[in-house]
Design a protein around this motif. Structure first.
Motif, short mmCIF file in Angstrom:
data_model
loop_
_atom_site.label_atom_id
_atom_site.label_comp_id
_atom_site.label_asym_id
_atom_site.label_seq_id
_atom_site.Cartn_x
_atom_site.Cartn_y
_atom_site.Cartn_z
N LEU A 19 -1.88 -10.22 -8.56
CA LEU A 19 -0.45 -9.69 -8.00
C LEU A 19 -0.95 -11.64 -6.75
O LEU A 19 0.35 -11.94 -6.40
CB LEU A 19 -1.13 -8.54 -6.98
N HIS A 20 -1.69 -11.78 -6.73
CA HIS A 20 -1.33 -13.22 -6.18
C HIS A 20 -1.01 -14.29 -6.99
O HIS A 20 -0.11 -15.10 -6.17
CB HIS A 20 -3.04 -13.51 -5.71
N LEU A 22 1.56 -13.93 -8.50
CA LEU A 22 3.47 -13.28 -8.35
C LEU A 22 3.96 -13.63 -6.63
O LEU A 22 4.27 -13.45 -5.54
CB LEU A 22 3.46 -11.75 -8.23
N ASN A 23 2.27 -14.12 -5.61
CA ASN A 23 2.69 -14.30 -4.24
C ASN A 23 2.18 -15.67 -3.90
O ASN A 23 1.03 -15.44 -2.68
CB ASN A 23 2.33 -12.81 -3.76
N ASN A 91 10.77 -8.85 -3.09
CA ASN A 91 9.56 -8.89 -3.04
C ASN A 91 8.61 -7.35 -3.54
O ASN A 91 7.59 -7.83 -4.29
CB ASN A 91 8.56 -9.04 -1.69
N THR A 94 9.20 -8.28 -7.05
CA THR A 94 8.69 -9.00 -7.80
C THR A 94 7.21 -8.56 -8.21
O THR A 94 6.57 -9.72 -8.87
CB THR A 94 8.67 -10.32 -6.75
N GLN A 95 6.45 -8.35 -7.34
CA GLN A 95 5.24 -7.18 -7.30
C GLN A 95 5.44 -6.53 -8.78
O GLN A 95 4.07 -6.45 -9.45
CB GLN A 95 4.74 -6.40 -5.97
#
Length: 278
Positions: A19-20, A22-23, A91, A94-95
């Motif tokens: 997840l990190h 992706l962000n 967002n 994207t996650q």
């Protein structure tokens, strides 16, 4: 309460790390992971890569007459888009590992699957001329797709466009055809597939469709030559040819090839590379 199982804790750390990724901090764009294998409902569609006025509607109805092949009217997938109306929508997607392209690929795939299911057949062909302009996108969406490259003398395509719309500007028409044939040639040089010549299709439809069936892995069926006996939907502008020739229900012989002096300079190189004398 955190789990005491070290395997579960390790899995949770990997999930948080994914997840990190992706962000990313600093405003950098997230990296969308590639689509996992097996995520397409229709993993091996067939795309006709051709110009406008190349005879793709004739090819479509011949293929659609096969008991295993569904070849509907032009699908225009490239203009079918997904609208993410809020920033948090993007967002959220994207996650999930879904960027704009992949969301649209999922939609396109679902449309093809729906059409295939309704037809009761097991192989689908999309013959939209606009496919030539987005062949890279199609290859991205369907790495295992098959391709039919349909060629016709470029000057014949120009005259066909002008015959259908006498008010067309000749120079703009030549430029339009050139944009298509350049894209077709680019795709032919970079994708595997079978090249089909419109003049061969009209001269000997049986032999040409046999070659196509062999490429697609289906047995040839004589009903392909009798497309007028089957329902192919309406022949209308913007979803295919609507001329009297295609409405006749039988394969019409192609017009004589244009004289060398009638080939626009912009199209001579392509005509020669495609095997036409000019």
């Amino acid at each position: 309460m955190p789990s005491s199982d070290p395997r579960l804790r390790a899995a949770a750390r990997r999930a948080r790390g994914a997840l990190h990724a992706l962000n990313l901090p600093g405003g950098r764009p997230a990296r969308i992971p590639p689509t996992p294998a097996g995520q397409r409902l229709v993993p091996e569609p067939v795309f006709v890569i051709s110009s406008v006025r190349s005879g793709s509607t004739l090819l479509r109805v011949l293929l659609n007459s096969h008991p295993r092949i569904r070849a509907p009217h032009e699908m225009h997938l490239r203009t079918l888009q997904v609208d993410q109306t809020k920033p948090y929508t993007k967002n959220a997607m994207t996650q999930l590992g879904l960027d704009q392209h992949e969301l649209e690929h999922l939609l396109w795939d679902r449309v093809l699957h729906r059409e295939l299911q309704h037809s009761g057949k097991d192989l689908i062909v999309d013959k939209t001329p606009g496919n030539a302009l987005v062949w890279e996108r199609l290859h991205e969406a369907w790495p295992d797709a098959k391709y039919l490259f349909l060629l016709r003398h470029p000057a014949s395509m120009v005259s066909s466009l002008i015959n259908g719309r006498p008010d067309r500007d000749p120079a703009q028409t030549v430029a339009e055809i050139k944009s298509y044939v350049d894209a077709v040639e680019d795709a032919r040089n970079r994708l595997p597939g079978l090249t089909v010549r419109y003049e061969d299709l009209t001269d000997d439809a049986a032999a040409t469709t046999r070659d196509i069936c062999g490429f697609l892995g289906v047995e040839w069926d004589r009903r392909m030559l009798q497309y007028g006996k089957q329902d192919h939907g309406p022949f209308k502008a913007y979803i295919g040819d609507w001329s009297e020739n295609i409405k006749s229900g039988s394969v019409q012989r192609a017009r004589a090839l244009p004289a060398a002096g009638d080939v626009p300079d912009e199209l001579r190189a392509t005509a020669r590379s495609w095997g036409y004398a000019c």
